[in-house]
Scaffold this active site. Structure first.
Site, short mmCIF file in Angstrom:
data_model
loop_
_atom_site.label_atom_id
_atom_site.label_comp_id
_atom_site.label_asym_id
_atom_site.label_seq_id
_atom_site.Cartn_x
_atom_site.Cartn_y
_atom_site.Cartn_z
N GLU A 151 39.59 -34.83 -16.92
CA GLU A 151 39.70 -33.76 -17.22
C GLU A 151 40.86 -32.88 -17.12
OE1 GLU A 151 36.90 -29.47 -16.96
OE2 GLU A 151 36.88 -30.70 -15.23
N GLU A 250 30.20 -24.04 -19.31
CA GLU A 250 30.97 -23.99 -18.19
C GLU A 250 31.50 -22.68 -17.90
OE1 GLU A 250 33.13 -27.02 -15.06
OE2 GLU A 250 34.08 -26.36 -16.84
#
Length: 265
Positions: A151, A250
């Site tokens: 990520e 998120e």
């Protein structure tokens, strides 16, 4: 807005509740899938702690679709330990625990935060440790037919993976060196935009590498509708590119978590 199946990140949402109460809260809000950052304070928690976590997810009747490996002390600024040579054993011990949880709950996506650059340690040394540790993580995840996610992250200057190309370069290094092919890009729309990346180009260039999607509006990292992101545009591109997985929420809710889902309907 196209409706991918949504998952709730219950490490950033429902934080007004204790960790073990959050899966049920997500279910009560209408969701069938959740994800978690590493939900324990230690890389290797006791068996009793793990059992309580697994039972909370099972009892809530939700699917765990994403789990972070241990990433250090996140509130203190850590963003992973896998590129810290002195913490390699800690990370590898954690892989066994995380994959074990995945095996019990049917979770096959494991997010491996790369780790910040360390003062006094050469970047090349950190990158070499990362290749070794990500290879071990990929082999561990393969035991459950799992995927390791890489990520790009914003908000932490010393975190070296800023753009999709940075993460894909790591994936390529690990594949070439370690002979593993189950690493994928975690496409976090908020982080890419915050770092000045072009998410549309990232989809065009790396669609086959995208293993998981997370969203928050930008600026602000709150729920969709609070910022300027054209989610319809990116969701349509992801759909055309063949992405069929979950989209994980998120974001930091601007009010209570339960009141932050109106944009879906």
């Amino acid at each position: 807005m196209h409706r991918f199946p949504y998952a709730v990140n219950t490490s950033i949402l429902f934080t007004e509740l204790d960790v073990l109460s959050r899966p049920a809260a997500a279910k009560a809000a209408g969701f069938d899938a959740i994800e978690f950052w590493w939900p324990f304070s230690e890389a290797v928690p006791g068996d009793g702690e793990v059992d309580k976590f697994v039972r909370a997810v099972e009892d809530a009747g939700v699917s765990l679709v994403g789990l972070n490996f241990f990433a250090g002390d996140m509130p203190a600024g850590d963003r992973g330990v896998l590129s810290h040579p002195a913490r390699s054993a800690e990370f590898r011990d954690n892989v066994d625990v995380a994959v074990g949880i995945g095996a019990r709950l049917g979770c096959t996506a494991f997010n491996a935060l790369y780790g910040n650059r360390i003062e006094g340690v050469q970047p090349a040394e950190q990158d070499a440790a990362a290749v070794e540790n990500l290879t071990a993580a990929a082999k561990g995840a393969a035991r459950v037919d799992g995927t390791v996610l890489i990520e790009p992250v914003s908000g932490t200057p010393s975190y070296p993976l800023k753009k999709a190309d940075d993460a894909v370069a790591v994936i390529d290094r690990v594949r070439e060196s370690g002979g593993v092919d189950n690493l994928r890009l975690l496409f976090d729309l908020y982080h890419l935009i915050a770092n000045g990346d072009d998410p549309a180009a990232a989809i065009d260039n790396h669609a086959a590498r995208i293993g998981h999607v997370q969203i928050a509006d930008a600026p602000g990292r709150n729920e969709p509708g609070t910022g300027q992101v054209d989610f319809d545009h990116y969701f349509a591109k992801l759909q055309r590119a063949g992405y069929r997985g979950h989209v994980a929420l998120e974001y930091k809710p601007s009010g209570t978590s339960a009141d932050s889902f109106g944009w879906i309907y």
